[in-house]
Design a protein around this motif. Sequence first.
Motif, mmCIF file in Angstrom:
data_model
loop_
_atom_site.group_PDB
_atom_site.id
_atom_site.type_symbol
_atom_site.label_atom_id
_atom_site.label_comp_id
_atom_site.label_asym_id
_atom_site.label_seq_id
_atom_site.Cartn_x
_atom_site.Cartn_y
_atom_site.Cartn_z
ATOM 1 N N GLN A 63 10.719 58.898 34.025
ATOM 2 C CA GLN A 63 11.097 57.654 34.505
ATOM 3 C C GLN A 63 10.064 56.803 35.091
ATOM 4 O O GLN A 63 9.893 55.735 34.991
ATOM 5 C CB GLN A 63 11.957 57.929 35.918
ATOM 6 N N LYS A 64 8.841 57.408 35.451
ATOM 7 C CA LYS A 64 7.903 56.598 35.778
ATOM 8 C C LYS A 64 6.950 55.948 34.587
ATOM 9 O O LYS A 64 6.390 55.039 34.741
ATOM 10 C CB LYS A 64 6.723 57.686 36.606
ATOM 11 N N LEU A 65 7.226 56.384 33.370
ATOM 12 C CA LEU A 65 6.698 55.987 32.101
ATOM 13 C C LEU A 65 7.834 54.791 31.823
ATOM 14 O O LEU A 65 7.382 53.955 30.751
ATOM 15 C CB LEU A 65 6.586 56.935 30.932
ATOM 16 N N GLY A 66 8.826 54.689 32.349
ATOM 17 C CA GLY A 66 9.789 53.736 32.281
ATOM 18 C C GLY A 66 10.855 53.973 30.955
ATOM 19 O O GLY A 66 11.440 52.891 30.597
ATOM 20 N N GLN A 104 2.975 51.137 25.108
ATOM 21 C CA GLN A 104 3.144 50.508 26.296
ATOM 22 C C GLN A 104 1.723 50.287 26.797
ATOM 23 O O GLN A 104 1.461 49.258 27.252
ATOM 24 C CB GLN A 104 3.666 51.521 27.340
ATOM 25 N N MET A 105 0.889 51.161 26.419
ATOM 26 C CA MET A 105 -0.633 50.748 26.676
ATOM 27 C C MET A 105 -1.213 49.695 25.982
ATOM 28 O O MET A 105 -2.038 48.950 26.536
ATOM 29 C CB MET A 105 -1.490 51.998 26.278
ATOM 30 N N ALA A 106 -0.802 49.452 24.786
ATOM 31 C CA ALA A 106 -1.218 48.302 23.992
ATOM 32 C C ALA A 106 -0.994 46.948 24.649
ATOM 33 O O ALA A 106 -1.387 46.101 24.886
ATOM 34 C CB ALA A 106 -0.825 48.484 22.572
ATOM 35 N N LEU A 107 0.550 47.056 25.269
ATOM 36 C CA LEU A 107 1.062 45.686 25.810
ATOM 37 C C LEU A 107 0.578 45.659 27.122
ATOM 38 O O LEU A 107 0.168 44.314 27.520
ATOM 39 C CB LEU A 107 2.767 46.114 25.877
ATOM 40 N N LEU A 108 0.164 46.618 27.891
ATOM 41 C CA LEU A 108 -0.434 46.360 29.368
ATOM 42 C C LEU A 108 -1.690 45.911 28.929
ATOM 43 O O LEU A 108 -2.498 45.138 29.727
ATOM 44 C CB LEU A 108 -0.480 47.895 29.972
ATOM 45 N N SER A 109 -2.586 46.280 28.009
ATOM 46 C CA SER A 109 -3.890 46.047 27.698
ATOM 47 C C SER A 109 -3.850 44.308 27.307
ATOM 48 O O SER A 109 -4.472 43.576 27.756
ATOM 49 C CB SER A 109 -4.630 46.788 26.334
ATOM 50 N N GLN A 110 -2.886 44.037 26.517
ATOM 51 C CA GLN A 110 -2.864 42.750 26.053
ATOM 52 C C GLN A 110 -2.498 41.904 27.136
ATOM 53 O O GLN A 110 -3.122 40.793 27.337
ATOM 54 C CB GLN A 110 -1.658 42.592 25.098
ATOM 55 N N THR A 111 -1.568 42.341 28.079
ATOM 56 C CA THR A 111 -1.116 41.539 29.312
ATOM 57 C C THR A 111 -2.588 41.221 30.218
ATOM 58 O O THR A 111 -2.677 40.219 30.800
ATOM 59 C CB THR A 111 -0.013 42.286 30.132
ATOM 60 N N ARG A 112 -3.148 42.363 30.450
ATOM 61 C CA ARG A 112 -4.443 42.182 31.331
ATOM 62 C C ARG A 112 -5.465 41.364 30.603
ATOM 63 O O ARG A 112 -6.037 40.563 31.624
ATOM 64 C CB ARG A 112 -4.938 43.802 31.279
#
Length: 152
Positions: A63-66, A104-112
């Motif tokens: 759940q924490k991972l979405g 998810q990590m790639a999306l977060l990195s791109q967002t950052r």
Amino acid sequence: MTTKTEGDRTIPIGMLARRTGVAVSAIRFYEEKGLVRSFRSAGNQRRFLRSDIRRISFILIAQKLGLELKEIERELASLPQGRTPTVKDWAQISSHLRARIDDQMALLSQTRERLDQCIGCGCLSLTKCQLFNPGDRAADQGPGPHVDLEPA
């Protein structure tokens, strides 16, 4: 009456709640959804396998991972019922989740990386900001609202 072996393998719902930090009502919900399964004692009390502590811990992490409940259910369905999952069982789930986590990590990195240029601009334009409004069909009409929501 349960045998000593069965009694040693099972725990009451209250103990499962204390060991996992999850409310009894949440455990009942997980049971209703088929994520964990209880057995009934001779006194008709719910009993859970000790290995359900790991199942519930996995639910909390997922759940924490979405992950959505259906995704969690699908992964837990691959685990054996009635016995403690092995390292190999958990590794199989881990391999399934690895690609999702990488995405998810790639999306977060791109967002950052894009966030600094987006904070405060308020453009929400497809040409300038594909982060917050990637499907903006009204971008060609210029900035501002272009859709009339009032009936004519």
